[in-house]
Design an enzyme around this catalytic site. Structure first.
Site, PDB file in Angstrom:
ATOM      1  N   GLU A 139      -0.357   4.902  -0.539  1.00 49.90           N
ATOM      2  CA  GLU A 139      -1.076   6.163  -0.755  1.00 49.90           C
ATOM      3  C   GLU A 139      -0.123   7.345  -0.606  1.00 49.90           C
ATOM      4  O   GLU A 139       0.696   7.378   0.320  1.00 49.90           O
ATOM      5  CB  GLU A 139      -2.241   6.290   0.240  1.00 49.90           C
ATOM      6  CG  GLU A 139      -3.405   5.401  -0.140  1.00 49.90           C
ATOM      7  CD  GLU A 139      -4.603   5.574   0.794  1.00 49.90           C
ATOM      8  OE1 GLU A 139      -4.503   6.331   1.771  1.00 49.90           O
ATOM      9  OE2 GLU A 139      -5.629   4.930   0.532  1.00 49.90           O
ATOM     10  N   TYR A 161       0.842  -1.203   0.000  1.00 54.74           N
ATOM     11  CA  TYR A 161       0.000   0.000   0.000  1.00 54.74           C
ATOM     12  C   TYR A 161       0.870   1.243   0.000  1.00 54.74           C
ATOM     13  O   TYR A 161       1.797   1.338   0.794  1.00 54.74           O
ATOM     14  CB  TYR A 161      -0.931   0.021   1.226  1.00 54.74           C
ATOM     15  CG  TYR A 161      -2.373   0.021   0.793  1.00 54.74           C
ATOM     16  CD1 TYR A 161      -2.909   1.144   0.163  1.00 54.74           C
ATOM     17  CD2 TYR A 161      -3.178  -1.098   0.949  1.00 54.74           C
ATOM     18  CE1 TYR A 161      -4.215   1.138  -0.299  1.00 54.74           C
ATOM     19  CE2 TYR A 161      -4.482  -1.106   0.494  1.00 54.74           C
ATOM     20  CZ  TYR A 161      -4.995   0.015  -0.133  1.00 54.74           C
ATOM     21  OH  TYR A 161      -6.287   0.005  -0.601  1.00 54.74           O
ATOM     22  N   THR A 180      -3.781   6.530 -21.804  1.00 56.55           N
ATOM     23  CA  THR A 180      -3.640   5.184 -21.270  1.00 56.55           C
ATOM     24  C   THR A 180      -2.218   4.732 -21.567  1.00 56.55           C
ATOM     25  O   THR A 180      -1.507   5.348 -22.364  1.00 56.55           O
ATOM     26  CB  THR A 180      -4.617   4.193 -21.929  1.00 56.55           C
ATOM     27  OG1 THR A 180      -4.361   4.183 -23.341  1.00 56.55           O
ATOM     28  CG2 THR A 180      -6.070   4.576 -21.678  1.00 56.55           C
ATOM     29  N   LYS A 229      -2.243   0.922 -24.946  1.00 57.10           N
ATOM     30  CA  LYS A 229      -2.650   0.830 -26.359  1.00 57.10           C
ATOM     31  C   LYS A 229      -1.374   0.853 -27.219  1.00 57.10           C
ATOM     32  O   LYS A 229      -0.550  -0.026 -27.065  1.00 57.10           O
ATOM     33  CB  LYS A 229      -3.677   1.916 -26.667  1.00 57.10           C
ATOM     34  CG  LYS A 229      -4.946   1.720 -25.792  1.00 57.10           C
ATOM     35  CD  LYS A 229      -6.025   2.751 -26.008  1.00 57.10           C
ATOM     36  CE  LYS A 229      -7.185   2.532 -25.032  1.00 57.10           C
ATOM     37  NZ  LYS A 229      -8.211   3.588 -25.137  1.00 57.10           N
ATOM     38  N   ARG A 250      -2.115  -2.279 -18.459  1.00 52.46           N
ATOM     39  CA  ARG A 250      -3.333  -1.457 -18.397  1.00 52.46           C
ATOM     40  C   ARG A 250      -3.189  -0.430 -17.296  1.00 52.46           C
ATOM     41  O   ARG A 250      -3.089  -0.780 -16.122  1.00 52.46           O
ATOM     42  CB  ARG A 250      -4.562  -2.333 -18.134  1.00 52.46           C
ATOM     43  CG  ARG A 250      -4.726  -3.508 -19.064  1.00 52.46           C
ATOM     44  CD  ARG A 250      -6.125  -4.076 -19.025  1.00 52.46           C
ATOM     45  NE  ARG A 250      -6.989  -3.232 -19.800  1.00 52.46           N
ATOM     46  CZ  ARG A 250      -7.057  -3.261 -21.133  1.00 52.46           C
ATOM     47  NH1 ARG A 250      -6.317  -4.107 -21.835  1.00 52.46           N
ATOM     48  NH2 ARG A 250      -7.851  -2.451 -21.770  1.00 52.46           N
ATOM     49  N   ASP A 254      -6.348  13.995 -25.136  1.00 50.75           N
ATOM     50  CA  ASP A 254      -6.467  12.602 -24.705  1.00 50.75           C
ATOM     51  C   ASP A 254      -5.870  11.739 -25.814  1.00 50.75           C
ATOM     52  O   ASP A 254      -6.521  11.458 -26.822  1.00 50.75           O
ATOM     53  CB  ASP A 254      -7.932  12.260 -24.458  1.00 50.75           C
ATOM     54  CG  ASP A 254      -8.113  10.844 -23.928  1.00 50.75           C
ATOM     55  OD1 ASP A 254      -7.134  10.067 -23.952  1.00 50.75           O
ATOM     56  OD2 ASP A 254      -9.236  10.509 -23.494  1.00 50.75           O
TER      57      ASP A 254
HETATM   58  C1  PLP Z   1      -9.200   3.922 -24.290  1.00 51.40           C
HETATM   59  C2  PLP Z   1      -9.532   5.348 -24.086  1.00 51.40           C
HETATM   60  C3  PLP Z   1      -9.870   5.862 -22.827  1.00 51.40           C
HETATM   61  C4  PLP Z   1     -10.221   5.002 -21.639  1.00 51.40           C
HETATM   62  O1  PLP Z   1      -9.324   4.146 -21.196  1.00 51.40           O
HETATM   63  P1  PLP Z   1      -9.759   2.948 -20.211  1.00 51.40           P
HETATM   64  O2  PLP Z   1      -8.428   2.509 -19.752  1.00 51.40           O
HETATM   65  O3  PLP Z   1     -10.500   1.980 -21.051  1.00 51.40           O
HETATM   66  O4  PLP Z   1     -10.595   3.528 -19.126  1.00 51.40           O
HETATM   67  C5  PLP Z   1     -10.039   7.226 -22.687  1.00 51.40           C
HETATM   68  N1  PLP Z   1      -9.901   8.048 -23.742  1.00 51.40           N
HETATM   69  C6  PLP Z   1      -9.607   7.594 -24.970  1.00 51.40           C
HETATM   70  C7  PLP Z   1      -9.476   8.558 -26.099  1.00 51.40           C
HETATM   71  C8  PLP Z   1      -9.429   6.229 -25.189  1.00 51.40           C
HETATM   72  O5  PLP Z   1      -9.163   5.790 -26.416  1.00 51.40           O
END
Ligand code: PLP
Length: 423
Positions: free
Chosen positions: A59, A57, A229, A232, A238, A203
């Site tokens: 935090e 943990y 993220t 990807k 993840r 994003d």
């Molecule tokens: C995949 C994605 C997210 C969310 O990610 P998670 O890990 O699935 O919550 C947010 N914004 C964009 C543009 C994404 O492609």
């Protein structure tokens, strides 16, 4: 040898669960995975993500924790942060968000109050749920206003974005999305956000790996916050990261913890650190450019087989196919492709006349196949398989799907996936 032998302790304790994982390993090895938000992490990332760091943990942040015994955890997180800052050229990085959606929620918490107006791309146009779309908490706790693409070009309509921004003056403006096949003009968004007085968030969840590898322009000099993220195109575990200039660092850190989350997932932080190290190597630059070269070659091959692609092609890792002219719905096609060993997702296309749960398109991408070493010369056969499977779906020709599946498995066997045992 059974694939189960790769996880001996798990096999001994819980053979039922172990068998599910072994089956998933086989599935990921044998299929052509075209979901653009997926990838194969390296064996090193996989190892780091499954460690005793899980037991701790933590935090707080390195040097400022609410629990003792952080000697090693602090070094893990500080290393991940330093690597993120170096790779993306940012002042500040927070590597604790549990995933992309909570990372975006933290941005709302940092810069807006419930009921404030926020602006993002509409989900059916290629945006993400968390950019203020109605069914998301971000669309019910905030007042979401949405922009889209032009009907004639399939490209973001920057004039309409500006008109909407000046009319609505959103607190937060998002650029980026989940089904955008074209380069995002961060400078154009920045000048609109400046005029409207909005906090601009890029994003880049889908394209972070392309940015790190120099295959897509970086938003860093243009926006207030970069949200991404890590799993990807960036090819980590993840998780997610928020990056910003020093002026926003405190607000972002406070929003992630204690604003939204408790203890960070340290095993994931370790995996992120390894992925960022890998992404700083020359081989990753090669990979990022190969992802785009493969997508362009695949788009060309699909166009030459008569498929309609939203915006007419791609600049990045992603292709959005409108199957209307083939006489097959997206979901029917996606399920047929799955039976043919080609894994995609059905997706709305801009101005889709069909319903979101049964839309007109499928979304495909090249990160996973590039991680397996497939090259532009393989894309014509990939397009041919997609074409045969879609036609078989239209005719209900199951044997044709089985033939494609066998051909796919042959090519995949010749291109082992990173991180997977050779079963
Ligand atoms: C995949 C994605 C997210 C969310 O990610 P998670 O890990 O699935 O919550 C947010 N914004 C964009 C543009 C994404 O492609």
């Amino acid at each position: 040898m059974s694939a189960n032998h790769h996880h001996p302790a798990l096999l001994a304790t819980d053979p039922e669960l172990a068998s599910f994982i072994a089956a998933e390993e086989s599935l990921q090895a044998q299929t052509l995975r075209l979901i653009p938000s997926e990838n194969y992490v390296s064996a090193a990332v996989l190892e780091a993500s499954g460690t005793v760091l899980q037991n701790k943990y933590s935090e707080g942040y390195p040097g400022r924790r609410y629990y003792e015994g952080q000697q090693n955890i602090d070094r893990v997180e500080a290393l991940a942060v330093e690597r993120a800052k170096g790779l993306f050229g940012v002042d500040h990085a927070n590597v604790q968000p549990y995933s992309g959606s909570p990372a975006n929620l933290a941005v709302y918490l940092a810069f807006a109050k419930p009921g404030d107006t926020v602006m993002g791309m509409a989900l059916p146009m290629g945006g993400h749920l968390t950019h203020g779309w109605g069914v998301s908490a971000t669309g019910s706790w905030f007042r979401g206003v949405q922009y889209g693409v032009r009907a004639d070009t399939g490209l973001i309509d920057y004039d309409a974005v500006r008109d909407l921004a000046l009319a609505e003056r959103p607190k937060i403006m998002f650029c980026g999305g989940t089904a955008l096949p074209r380069t995002i003009d961060f400078a154009a968004f920045a000048s609109i956000a400046r005029e409207a007085g909005s906090v601009l968030v890029a994003d880049v969840a889908h394209i972070a790996g392309l940015i790190a590898g120099g295959a897509h322009p970086s938003p860093v000099d243009h926006v207030d916050v970069v949200s991404t993220t890590t799993h990807k195109t960036l090819r980590g575990p993840r998780g997610a990261m928020l990056m910003c200039r020093e002026e926003h660092a405190k607000a972002i850190d406070k929003a992630v913890f204690p604003g939204l989350q408790g203890g960070p997932h340290n095993q994931t932080t370790a995996g992120i650190a390894v992925a960022l190290h890998e992404a700083a190597q020359p081989a990753f630059t090669t990979y990022a450019h190969a992802v785009v070269a493969n997508a362009k070659a695949l788009a060309e091959a699909l166009l030459s087989r008569g498929f309609d692609l939203v915006s007419g092609g791609t600049d990045n890792h992603l292709i959005l196919m409108d199957l209307t002219s083939r006489g097959v719905a997206g979901k029917v096609a996606a399920k047929a492709l799955d039976r043919a060993g080609i894994v995609v997702n059905y997706n709305t296309v801009p101005f889709d006349p069909r319903k979101p749960f049964d839309p007109s398109g499928i979304r495909i991408g090249t990160p996973s196949l590039t991680s397996r070493g497939l090259a532009p010369e393989h894309m014509p056969v990939v397009a041919e398989w997609i074409s045969r499977a879609v036609d078989a779906a239209a005719k209900g020709d199951e044997p044709a799907l089985a033939v494609v599946r066998a051909e796919v498995a042959d090519l995949m066997a010749a291109h082992p996936a990173p991180g997977l045992p050779l079963a």
